[in-house]
Design an enzyme around this catalytic site. Structure first.
Site, mmCIF file in Angstrom:
data_model
loop_
_atom_site.group_PDB
_atom_site.id
_atom_site.type_symbol
_atom_site.label_atom_id
_atom_site.label_comp_id
_atom_site.label_asym_id
_atom_site.label_seq_id
_atom_site.Cartn_x
_atom_site.Cartn_y
_atom_site.Cartn_z
ATOM 1 N N SER A 79 0.851 -1.183 0.000
ATOM 2 C CA SER A 79 0.000 0.000 0.000
ATOM 3 C C SER A 79 0.885 1.230 0.000
ATOM 4 O O SER A 79 2.094 1.149 0.214
ATOM 5 C CB SER A 79 -0.912 -0.021 1.243
ATOM 6 O OG SER A 79 -1.785 1.082 1.273
ATOM 7 N N CYS A 80 0.278 2.398 -0.269
ATOM 8 C CA CYS A 80 1.028 3.659 -0.264
ATOM 9 C C CYS A 80 0.023 4.797 -0.178
ATOM 10 O O CYS A 80 -1.018 4.658 0.453
ATOM 11 C CB CYS A 80 1.907 3.775 -1.508
ATOM 12 S SG CYS A 80 0.994 3.742 -3.063
ATOM 13 N N GLY A 81 0.300 5.917 -0.836
ATOM 14 C CA GLY A 81 -0.626 7.034 -0.792
ATOM 15 C C GLY A 81 -1.785 6.888 -1.751
ATOM 16 O O GLY A 81 -2.937 7.135 -1.402
ATOM 17 N N TRP A 116 -3.899 4.742 0.714
ATOM 18 C CA TRP A 116 -4.289 5.680 1.754
ATOM 19 C C TRP A 116 -5.291 6.727 1.274
ATOM 20 O O TRP A 116 -6.053 7.281 2.066
ATOM 21 C CB TRP A 116 -3.068 6.359 2.371
ATOM 22 C CG TRP A 116 -3.384 6.907 3.734
ATOM 23 C CD1 TRP A 116 -3.583 8.208 4.085
ATOM 24 C CD2 TRP A 116 -3.579 6.139 4.921
ATOM 25 N NE1 TRP A 116 -3.893 8.311 5.431
ATOM 26 C CE2 TRP A 116 -3.886 7.049 5.958
ATOM 27 C CE3 TRP A 116 -3.534 4.776 5.215
ATOM 28 C CZ2 TRP A 116 -4.139 6.633 7.265
ATOM 29 C CZ3 TRP A 116 -3.781 4.357 6.516
ATOM 30 C CH2 TRP A 116 -4.083 5.285 7.518
#
Length: 289
Positions: free
Chosen positions: A239-241, A268
């Site tokens: 996952s990330c932004g 996110w």
């Protein structure tokens, strides 16, 4: 320490030697955050790797949702890349300006859609330019092709599945955002986002996998991942932004032979933008010995 490199990463020397081959497609997948103050389209127009096609991750996306650059349907993806003259059996090399920033996302996307001969350029366009390699400003035109997708839905995680993963702890979660954003000591760059991370997540900031846009050796990748508390013998969701830099972790995992991984596409932007998802703050728990 061995300098063995990822089999999915190609050098500028190798790419330059292959330029012009009929089954080669080079993609400029540059993408920048506002803070980086760079214009991907303008840079492409000013000069790109000879033959490179501009691949806009916000255009070849699902426009029916409000989240940025969401994975498109296989049908839409196939239509759009077919227009660019790309087939599923072509040899595809993806690069971005910085190197190892946005290009792994397109590498991942093509693989999810069924292409197998997909690679990332080490050093990116910045490295290519620094070495004085050839550039061109003309936009290449290729005859349209039929891209036959074989979509692997098992490699993509949606919100409902992510809720279950967080609640059950069934998969390790590797978060590519910065340590400050992860710990909620730095604000999110997007308005309306809560700060912090998903319960149980481990922090692997996207920048730790490369030096000046060049991917680290396999032993270095392994050490980086394990020191963050991720067990390479168990499944991982990245996952990330907004689903872009999560693919850098995916590239590192796949390079090490770890194939039991998925990517949370909403990341996110989705999780932190809601008020009904659990969020914790502070650094990750210490790695158990």
């Amino acid at each position: 320490m061995s300098e063995e490199k990822s089999r999915f990463v190609v050098s500028a020397d190798l790419l330059q030697a292959e330029l012009g081959k009929p089954d080669l497609r080079v993609l400029d997948a540059s993408f920048y955050l506002p803070a980086q103050k760079r214009d991907a389209d303008a840079e492409y127009a000013a000069g790109h790797v000879p033959g490179a096609i501009r691949f806009d991750q916000d255009e070849i996306a699902d426009h029916s949702v409000l989240l940025p650059h969401t994975i498109p349907s296989p049908e839409f993806f196939a239509t759009e890349v077919g227009k660019l003259g790309i087939g599923e059996n072509d040899h595809i090399v993806v690069y971005d300006g910085i190197g190892m920033f946005a290009s792994p996302r397109v590498w991942w996307l093509f693989r999810v859609m069924g292409a197998r001969n997909v690679y990332v350029l080490d050093g990116g366009l910045d490295g290519w330019k620094a070495e004085g390699r050839p550039l061109e400003a003309t936009v290449p035109r290729h005859e349209p092709k039929v891209f036959k997708p074989t979509y692997d839905a098992s490699r993509v995680v949606n919100l409902d599945a992510m809720r279950d993963i967080v609640a059950s702890g069934a998969l390790q979660i590797a978060d590519a955002r910065s340590a400050g954003r992860f710990a909620a000591v730095e604000p999110e760059p997007r308005a309306g986002m809560r700060s912090g991370h998903m319960p149980g997540a481990r922090n692997l900031p996207s920048g730790v996998f490369a030096t000046q846009g060049r991917f680290k050796s396999l032993p270095e990748l392994k050490q980086t991942i394990e020191e963050a508390g991720v067990d390479l013998s168990k499944p991982v969701v990245t996952s990330c932004g907004s689903g872009i830099t999560a693919a850098i972790i995916t590239l590192a995992l796949e390079s090490l032979g770890h194939t039991d991984n998925k990517l949370y596409d909403g990341s996110w932007s989705e999780w932190g933008g809601r008020d009904d998802t659990p969020v914790v703050t502070g650094p990750p728990e210490p790695v158990k010995a």
